[in-house]
Design an enzyme around this catalytic site. Structure first.
Site, short mmCIF file in Angstrom:
data_model
loop_
_atom_site.label_atom_id
_atom_site.label_comp_id
_atom_site.label_asym_id
_atom_site.label_seq_id
_atom_site.Cartn_x
_atom_site.Cartn_y
_atom_site.Cartn_z
N LYS A 84 0.91 -1.10 -0.04
CA LYS A 84 -0.01 -0.10 0.08
C LYS A 84 0.94 1.27 0.38
O LYS A 84 0.47 2.28 -0.47
CB LYS A 84 -0.73 -0.23 0.99
CG LYS A 84 -2.22 -0.95 1.34
CD LYS A 84 -3.14 -0.74 2.32
CE LYS A 84 -4.36 -1.69 2.36
NZ LYS A 84 -5.10 -1.34 3.39
N ASP A 119 -9.83 3.34 2.23
CA ASP A 119 -10.10 2.76 3.62
C ASP A 119 -10.66 3.99 4.45
O ASP A 119 -11.49 3.58 5.37
CB ASP A 119 -8.57 2.43 3.99
CG ASP A 119 -8.00 1.19 3.83
OD1 ASP A 119 -9.04 0.40 3.46
OD2 ASP A 119 -7.00 0.78 3.62
P1 NAP Z 1 0.36 -2.06 10.03
O1 NAP Z 1 0.86 -1.11 9.20
O2 NAP Z 1 1.39 -3.23 10.15
O3 NAP Z 1 0.32 -1.32 11.47
C1 NAP Z 1 0.21 -2.08 12.62
C2 NAP Z 1 0.32 -1.40 13.94
O4 NAP Z 1 -0.12 -2.29 15.02
C3 NAP Z 1 1.53 -0.59 14.13
O5 NAP Z 1 1.15 0.72 14.67
C4 NAP Z 1 2.16 -1.55 15.37
O6 NAP Z 1 2.91 -0.78 16.30
C5 NAP Z 1 0.90 -2.25 15.96
N1 NAP Z 1 1.32 -3.50 16.38
C6 NAP Z 1 1.62 -4.56 15.59
N2 NAP Z 1 1.93 -5.74 16.59
C7 NAP Z 1 1.68 -5.22 17.81
C8 NAP Z 1 1.89 -5.74 19.25
N3 NAP Z 1 2.33 -7.09 19.38
N4 NAP Z 1 1.72 -4.89 20.22
C9 NAP Z 1 1.58 -3.57 20.17
N5 NAP Z 1 1.13 -3.05 18.85
C10 NAP Z 1 1.42 -3.71 17.82
O7 NAP Z 1 -0.83 -2.40 9.72
P2 NAP Z 1 -2.33 -1.96 9.17
O8 NAP Z 1 -2.26 -1.94 7.58
O9 NAP Z 1 -2.40 -0.52 9.64
O10 NAP Z 1 -3.42 -2.86 9.42
C11 NAP Z 1 -3.87 -2.99 10.90
C12 NAP Z 1 -4.78 -4.02 10.80
O11 NAP Z 1 -6.18 -3.38 10.41
C13 NAP Z 1 -4.74 -5.27 10.13
O12 NAP Z 1 -4.25 -6.37 10.85
C14 NAP Z 1 -6.12 -5.65 9.82
O13 NAP Z 1 -6.85 -6.58 10.81
C15 NAP Z 1 -6.82 -4.29 9.85
N6 NAP Z 1 -7.37 -3.92 8.56
C16 NAP Z 1 -8.83 -3.96 8.60
C17 NAP Z 1 -9.49 -3.52 7.11
C18 NAP Z 1 -10.90 -3.05 7.11
O14 NAP Z 1 -11.31 -2.95 5.98
N7 NAP Z 1 -11.63 -3.75 7.98
C19 NAP Z 1 -8.36 -3.25 6.10
C20 NAP Z 1 -7.24 -3.16 6.31
C21 NAP Z 1 -6.58 -3.60 7.74
P3 NAP Z 1 4.44 -0.35 16.06
O15 NAP Z 1 4.40 0.94 15.39
O16 NAP Z 1 5.00 -0.39 17.48
O17 NAP Z 1 5.02 -1.39 15.09
#
Ligand code: NAP
Length: 290
Positions: A83, A119
């Protein structure tokens, strides 16, 4: 090239005429688990549109762009991990996607490929339908792409936001970028908000025993939205419900972001109920919203 925000300057379907067969795909890695082909397929059948929407695993963002051009695709969904990296490779990027720093939708406009992000619009539509945004306070957990989309949705909708993230430097940078507040995760113990949004993967299948916040802190929030939709009912949502909060799964956001993609590609109104039902049926849930 700066297309008008949120509007397709000339969708592939409108340019090609109504009998045109649309060629669409989702790119990611991995991508086989994606529910997008199922949801989009159900939508195009209900709309009576001839369209192919396939899942393609790519090795890099450059390969995503090369494949869209080589196969002359009309449009594409882009998911993790491309993305952010696909953004600088496109011919144009709309203002919202540029502000979020991520593209989840590519639209062919003639020879050119233009990037959008649905999104934020999807989450804004879902929050508006569920609890409203204006005048409310939101605690956003996470600082990744979905957290950025959430901040865009909340702040543009007239809400207030505070970012909590494991890596504090990322929370600070995000808050500075959007002009909102941030706090360390530990501050959740003394904070509260009208709505808590989980934008971390904590609790997503297969690690469904995980949760981003202690259950004892949940009564501080009136409502909890988990952007995760696999599983439909995360541990967070179960504990939030037990704490008396209203709860919302990530399905509404997922369907709304897909619907916004269809508007960009076809200029037509998508069948939201059909799309939602296709996703819920696959996830084994009834209509699970409170
Ligand atoms: P991302 O860019 O990888 O960001 C993940 C975030 O979560 C980061 O800020 C990370 O913190 C934090 N994190 C990950 N593991 C963690 C842990 N063990 N403890 C504390 N914080 C943690 O992911 P994203 O693209 O934003 O997506 C996040 C979630 O959104 C996905 O997993 C998915 O389930 C959901 N999603 C939903 C939709 C929808 O349409 N409903 C669409 C896309 C995604 P750090 O900065 O410290 O690494």
């Amino acid at each position: 090239m700066t297309p008008r925000d949120g509007k397709s300057p000339g969708s592939p379907l409108r340019e090609g005429g109504p009998s045109r067969r649309l060629a669409l795909a989702i790119f990611g890695n991995p991508v086989a688990h994606s529910l997008s082909p199922l949801m989009h397929g159900a939508a195009y059948r209900a709309m009576g549109l001839a369209a192919d929407y396939e899942a393609i695993r790519a090795a890099s963002a450059a390969e995503v762009v090369r494949t869209i051009q080589a196969r002359n695709l009309d449009g594409a969904s882009v998911t993790l991990p491309f993305k952010e990296t696909v953004l600088p490779l496109l011919d144009g990027v709309d203002a919202a996607a540029r502000r979020i720093g991520a593209v989840n939708t590519v639209v062919r406009q003639g020879e050119k490929l233009v990037g959008y992000n649905t999104d934020a619009a999807g989450l804004a539509a879902d929050l508006s339908a569920w609890c409203g945004i204006g005048g409310k306070s939101f605690a956003v957990l996470g600082a990744g792409g979905v957290a950025r989309a959430a901040l865009c949705a909340v702040l543009d909708g007239g809400g207030r936001a505070i970012v909590f993230n494991r890596t504090e430097e990322r929370a600070r940078a995000l808050a500075d970028h959007f002009g909102c507040a941030w706090a360390p995760l530990a501050a959740l113990a003394t904070s509260g908000a009208d709505v808590l949004i989980n934008a971390t993967p904590l609790g997503m299948s297969p690690a469904t025993e995980r949760t981003p916040i202690a259950a004892a802190l949940l009564p501080r929030f009136g409502a909890v939205l988990d952007t995760i939709y696999t599983p439909l009912r995360t541990r967070l949502l179960g504990e939030a419900r037990a704490a008396g909060c209203r709860t919302r799964t990530g399905v509404g956001m997922f369907v709304a972001q897909g619907a916004a993609q269809i508007r960009l590609w076809t200029d037509r109104e998508p069948p939201l109920a059909v799309m939602r039902q296709a996703v819920l049926t696959r996830l084994g849930g009834k209509d699970a919203e409170d």
